[in-house]
Motif scaffolding. Structure first.
Motif, mmCIF file in Angstrom:
data_model
loop_
_atom_site.group_PDB
_atom_site.id
_atom_site.type_symbol
_atom_site.label_atom_id
_atom_site.label_comp_id
_atom_site.label_asym_id
_atom_site.label_seq_id
_atom_site.Cartn_x
_atom_site.Cartn_y
_atom_site.Cartn_z
ATOM 1 N N LEU A 102 0.874 -1.168 0.000
ATOM 2 C CA LEU A 102 0.000 0.000 0.000
ATOM 3 C C LEU A 102 0.912 1.218 0.000
ATOM 4 N N GLN A 103 0.874 1.975 -1.094
ATOM 5 C CA GLN A 103 1.798 3.088 -1.281
ATOM 6 C C GLN A 103 1.055 4.412 -1.236
ATOM 7 N N ILE A 104 1.550 5.312 -0.411
ATOM 8 C CA ILE A 104 0.985 6.647 -0.302
ATOM 9 C C ILE A 104 2.085 7.674 -0.558
ATOM 10 N N GLU A 105 1.717 8.760 -1.225
ATOM 11 C CA GLU A 105 2.694 9.793 -1.563
ATOM 12 C C GLU A 105 2.146 11.172 -1.210
ATOM 13 N N LEU A 106 3.039 12.062 -0.906
ATOM 14 C CA LEU A 106 2.730 13.486 -0.757
ATOM 15 C C LEU A 106 3.553 14.210 -1.815
ATOM 16 N N ALA A 107 2.864 14.754 -2.829
ATOM 17 C CA ALA A 107 3.574 15.244 -4.007
ATOM 18 C C ALA A 107 3.203 16.684 -4.332
ATOM 19 N N TYR A 108 4.171 17.374 -4.920
ATOM 20 C CA TYR A 108 3.965 18.718 -5.461
ATOM 21 C C TYR A 108 4.129 18.645 -6.976
ATOM 22 N N LEU A 109 3.166 19.233 -7.683
ATOM 23 C CA LEU A 109 3.147 19.152 -9.143
ATOM 24 C C LEU A 109 3.015 20.559 -9.724
ATOM 25 N N TYR A 110 3.905 20.906 -10.640
ATOM 26 C CA TYR A 110 3.853 22.203 -11.306
ATOM 27 C C TYR A 110 3.657 21.983 -12.800
ATOM 28 N N ASN A 111 2.648 22.660 -13.363
ATOM 29 C CA ASN A 111 2.384 22.566 -14.801
ATOM 30 C C ASN A 111 2.110 23.940 -15.386
ATOM 31 N N LYS A 112 2.321 24.059 -16.689
ATOM 32 C CA LYS A 112 2.055 25.305 -17.400
ATOM 33 C C LYS A 112 1.460 24.971 -18.763
#
Length: 226
Positions: A102-112
């Motif tokens: 069971l995998q959990i992530e805390l992620a930051y994503l930047y898009n343009k």
């Protein structure tokens, strides 16, 4: 002189016999030592196998990952040209028997993305905090198959006109889905390809126009597991 030569010959024979007996004794001792070492090694392997069977095979995995993302977006009446973005994440997995996790992530994503209307063109930027909760199957080494829901805490796009920042609207629904496949390059290095989508559409605004849009993300990440 003849008696002396004969005496020396007998001494030489006795010396050789004694030496041969000593070598035979050492040979027998060596065989016993080798047999004992083999027996002890067999016992150790049996004990380790028994211990592995009796002990629950669970472990915690933690790591970090970085990568590139491509955002696809379609809307009526507005021309949108996505550009490459970036992603960074902290990962944590609870693994059972080296096959499922069971995998959990805390992620930051930047898009343009580049938004065009008949009168103007602006770059729409978005910053997303996402939390994927994935079921991971790892029974086919070195592959990992991941699937699960994803929670987006923030995902509003904005663009600057030079005088003010204008909201474009949310690019992410609060709850979405993600699926992908990873490859273990080693016990610590993982390469992961992932597809992320929204459940439904989002309402967006650009230069006085209001329209629904559909979005998806394709990412390629490399991670290091501690």
């Amino acid at each position: 002189m003849a008696f002396t030569e004969k005496s020396l010959s007998l001494k030489d024979i006795n010396y050789r016999v004694t030496t041969l007996s000593g070598l035979m004794r050492l040979w027998r001792i060596g065989l016993v030592v080798v047999a004992l070492m083999s027996l002890m090694d067999g016992w150790a392997q049996s004990f380790n196998h028994f211990e592995a069977m009796e002990r629950p095979n669970k472990r915690m995995e933690m790591g970090i990952s970085v990568g590139a993302t491509y955002m696809g977006m379609s809307a009526a009446g507005v021309e949108l040209q996505p550009k490459l973005g970036m992603r960074g994440a902290l990962m944590m997995s609870l693994c059972w028997y080296e096959q499922v996790a069971l995998q959990i992530e805390l992620a930051y994503l930047y898009n343009k993305i580049e938004a065009k209307s008949p009168k103007s063109t602006f770059d729409v930027k978005s910053n997303v905090m996402e939390i994927p909760l994935m079921f991971s199957y790892r029974g086919v080494w070195p592959l990992r198959f991941n699937v699960g829901p994803i929670l987006s805490l923030a995902g509003t796009g904005r663009y600057s006109t030079g005088q003010e920042k204008v909201e474009f609207g949310r690019l992410r629904t609060t709850v979405g889905y993600t699926a992908g496949i990873g490859v273990n390059l080693s016990d610590s290095v993982v390469v992961d390809a992932r597809f992320t989508g929204n459940f439904g559409r989002t309402d967006n605004y650009f230069e006085g126009a209001e329209f629904p849009s559909s979005s998806y993300w394709v990412g390629l990440n490399i991670g290091y597991v501690f």
